[in-house]
Design an enzyme around this catalytic site. Structure first.
Site, PDB file in Angstrom:
ATOM      1  N   HIS A 130      -8.256  -4.853  -0.262  1.00 42.97           N
ATOM      2  CA  HIS A 130      -6.942  -4.263  -0.005  1.00 42.97           C
ATOM      3  C   HIS A 130      -6.239  -4.941   1.170  1.00 42.97           C
ATOM      4  O   HIS A 130      -5.021  -5.111   1.159  1.00 42.97           O
ATOM      5  CB  HIS A 130      -7.143  -2.774   0.270  1.00 42.97           C
ATOM      6  N   ASP A 131      -7.004  -5.317   2.179  1.00 41.79           N
ATOM      7  CA  ASP A 131      -6.434  -5.954   3.365  1.00 41.79           C
ATOM      8  C   ASP A 131      -5.682  -7.245   3.074  1.00 41.79           C
ATOM      9  O   ASP A 131      -4.907  -7.706   3.912  1.00 41.79           O
ATOM     10  CB  ASP A 131      -7.552  -6.289   4.360  1.00 41.79           C
ATOM     11  N   ASP A 141      -9.096  -6.010  -4.606  1.00 34.02           N
ATOM     12  CA  ASP A 141      -8.663  -4.731  -4.032  1.00 34.02           C
ATOM     13  C   ASP A 141      -9.201  -3.610  -4.918  1.00 34.02           C
ATOM     14  O   ASP A 141      -8.743  -3.436  -6.040  1.00 34.02           O
ATOM     15  CB  ASP A 141      -7.124  -4.695  -3.977  1.00 34.02           C
ATOM     16  N   SER A 195       0.837  -1.191   0.000  1.00 33.88           N
ATOM     17  CA  SER A 195       0.000   0.000   0.000  1.00 33.88           C
ATOM     18  C   SER A 195       0.886   1.261   0.000  1.00 33.88           C
ATOM     19  O   SER A 195       1.773   1.387  -0.844  1.00 33.88           O
ATOM     20  CB  SER A 195      -0.923  -0.066   1.220  1.00 33.88           C
ATOM     21  N   ARG A 249     -11.524   6.846  10.393  1.00 39.55           N
ATOM     22  CA  ARG A 249     -11.119   5.449  10.388  1.00 39.55           C
ATOM     23  C   ARG A 249     -12.220   4.559   9.797  1.00 39.55           C
ATOM     24  O   ARG A 249     -11.940   3.597   9.065  1.00 39.55           O
ATOM     25  CB  ARG A 249     -10.815   5.021  11.823  1.00 39.55           C
TER      26      ARG A 249
END
Lengths: 419, 204
Positions: A381-382, A348, A179, A249
């Site tokens: 994405h994680d 992602d 990332s 967040r």
């Protein structure tokens, strides 16, 4: 940019650390064990991209493994938005605080600390021990707050290069990141080409899209419009813009997960439904996903600094090495001398595979050696932080080749995801 | 990244050995559907070629990485947009043409990215295939071991069929070789060979 280590502990650690008590927690196989950061002070001023100068600064650094006599086995791991120097192992003062990339880095893991000397650096501007907006500004004796200079990925790379100097490392075996960390690795290959033998860029992008910047801006507005923000100087008011930071967040978190994973994990499941599963017809938590996001937001707002969130999202926005080359990424990457490994994940949507392919295309155009794996993983994405066998096998295979090309010893063991 | 022990050439299949013979030492090679990277590793280690592979399968990509072959994971059906014009000296498509949906497109793309192209494919004209059809059955043989309903081979052709297509796309055939198993077939190859390998020059 990523799930924080406590969250990682929720998803993958319980099975590995069943009895994590405060003291005497056994070191699991493949862990680098108990670790503590070193605080390195730099008194030489750092010239920043913005034109400002940071007169002096401290960086929190962790290292794992041993630097060999040739000093050619060093690997720099660059962190993303909310991570830190604590890449692997268990914090000496809290064994439950497991490094954010512990599944990747350790003895016998893909990045094998039996052979490589791995460095994690908390970037300047962050809030885990390195100089940042919450640090004391020597000029005023008060926290920097809003006066802390805006930073870029290139500024971080410049600061990281001084850590390399500090350890006497002329050239890294590899610089690696996921990332935002991948952006730093990419930037290293351009700005310090002779110091990077291999560049490993995972789930990253050569520049943010308008949509990416849009999400960042919503997050920043949530913080800045919190009444407790006080123009960034909330420290002296004894408050933190916790609500704004929690909302920031929450929105970030949504972008880290794929639609599929959210559907699978939460679906439309209700939280504390009324009798007979009825809705409550109000604005408190109604669905599980709301509860989860609120929990993540609140937890994050307790340990992360709001000014750091602003600073790092801005650094993300600014990153675009092709900017000075009329948008031509291949020209921007021309100086790179490294071998590259790029990895992306099909689901992602934050930094989609197409963004990684842009980098691959530019490298191929430059005849720069590149390997590219596009992992069909469901996690969005994680995924770059999770235990995917194929992904870890690619990274392990790549690092084993790096080791062989440097004449480092053979792998002694395989631990972790691939064990 | 070239230290991997070179496999003795005898372990490389005859058709791959021939393909390797047609590739200039030190040249740039793209291997489409490169599998576990056997050919590229051979070319890197024995002919100092600079190679890149394209492969879709996770396991094959991992195998390539492990042996130090540079590989790009993608589906060939999506074309070769990652590659610039004339980026390579030779592009190889080994035992894959017959399973591609868009046969003409991949051949045009090959001609775009490299000066020379090499393709290999099972020869549908192999005489037992005709015998099989006369008996009322789709052929199932060594190079084409699938039943009609589960075969990935959707575009089968004979040697002459391929030569016609190459001509219509402006590809000039410079070399050809035909095999049955590990043996080269020189007499009546249209009937007697199971695998054909062609080298062509793009029409530019």
């Amino acid at each position: 940019m990523t799930i924080d280590s406590p969250h990682l502990a929720e998803t993958s650690a319980p099975s590995k650390f069943p009895s994590a008590s405060a003291s005497g927690t056994p070191v699991p196989p493949g862990s680098v064990g108990y670790v503590a950061p070193e605080l390195i002070r730099f008194d030489e001023p750092l010239q920043l991209t913005s034109g400002q100068v940071l007169p002096q600064y401290e960086l929190a650094v962790e290292t794992y493994g041993e630097l060999n006599a040739e000093r050619n086995n060093a690997v720099l791991i660059c962190h993303a938005l909310n991570a830190s120097h604590h890449v692997a192992g268990m914090a000496a003062d809290n064994p439950r605080d497991v490094g954010w990339w512990d599944n990747m880095v350790g003895p016998g893991k893909a990045v094998d600390t039996d052979r490589f000397f791995v460095i994690g650096i908390n970037n300047i501007g962050s809030c885990f021990g390195s100089t940042g907006p919450a640090s004391i500004n020597p000029a005023t004796g008060k926290p920097w707050g809003a006066a802390f200079p805006v930073l870029t990925v290139e500024d971080w790379v410049r600061a990281q290069a001084r850590v390399a100097d500090y350890f006497g490392i002329d050239c890294f075996a590899a610089v690696m990141g996921g990332s935002l960390g991948g952006m730093q690795a990419l930037s290293w290959s351009i700005t310090c080409p002779e110091r990077v033998r291999h560049c490993v860029v995972i789930a990253s992008t050569p520049r943010l899209s308008a949509q990416n910047i849009g999400f960042n801006e919503v997050a920043r507005r949530a913080i800045i419009s919190d009444p407790d923000f006080h123009g960034g100087d909330y420290y002296e008011h004894g408050v933190v813009p916790a609500h704004g930071l929690a909302v920031a967040r929450m929105i970030g978190h949504i972008t880290y997960l794929s639609d599929e994973v959210m559907a699978e994990r939460f679906g439309r499941q209700q939280r504390a439904a009324d009798t007979n599963g009825e809705f409550r017809y109000g604005y408190d938590v109604e669905f599980e996903v709301e509860s989860y996001l609120r929990y993540q937001g609140e937890k994050f707002s307790k340990y992360f600094d709001a000014n750091t969130y602003l600073l790092i999202t801005r650094a993300l926005d600014y990153f675009d090495p092709s900017r000075n080359y009329g948008g031509d990424l291949a020209r921007a990457l021309q100086p790179a001398q490294a071998d590259f490994l790029l990895v992306s994940f099909t689901t992602d949507w934050r930094f989609s595979p197409e963004r990684s392919r842009e980098i691959v295309r530019a490298l191929l155009k430059n005849k720069t050696p590149v390997t590219y794996a596009e992992i069909d993983a469901p996690h969005g994405h994680d995924a770059f932080l999770l235990d995917d066998l194929r992904y870890h096998a690619v990274v392990q295979g790549y690092f084993d080749r790096v080791a062989a090309s440097l004449g480092l010893p053979q792998r002694k063991r395989t631990t972790g995801v691939l064990a | 990244m070239n230290q991997i022990a070179a496999k003795p050439p005898a372990h490389v299949r005859a058709d791959l050995r021939r393909i390797a013979d047609w590739i200039e030492p030190g040249s740039r090679v793209l291997d489409l559907g490169c599998g576990d990277g056997t050919l590229l590793a051979h070319l890197q280690n024995n002919k100092q070629c600079v190679g890149a592979g394209v492969e879709l399968s996770d396991q094959q990509v991992i195998a390539c990485v492990r042996r130090g072959v540079r590989v790009i994971q993608q589906n060939l059906e999506e074309g070769l947009a990652l590659f610039d014009d004339h980026q390579f000296d030779t592009v190889v498509l080994s035992r894959t043409l017959q399973s591609m949906h868009n046969t003409e497109r991949i051949l045009r793309e090959m001609a775009r990215v490299a000066k020379y192209g090499i393709v290999s494919f099972p020869n549908f004209g192999y005489w037992p295939h005709g015998w099989s059809i006369l008996r009322g059955r789709m052929p199932v043989t060594g190079e084409m071991p699938y039943q009609w309903y589960d075969t990935p081979n959707i575009h089968l052709c004979t040697l002459r069929d391929f030569e016609d297509l190459a001509a219509s796309l402006g590809l000039r055939i410079t070399d050809m070789a035909t095999f049955k198993g590990d043996n080269e077939i020189k007499i009546l190859p249209g009937w007697r060979s199971t695998l054909a390998v062609y080298r062509f020059e793009s029409g530019r």
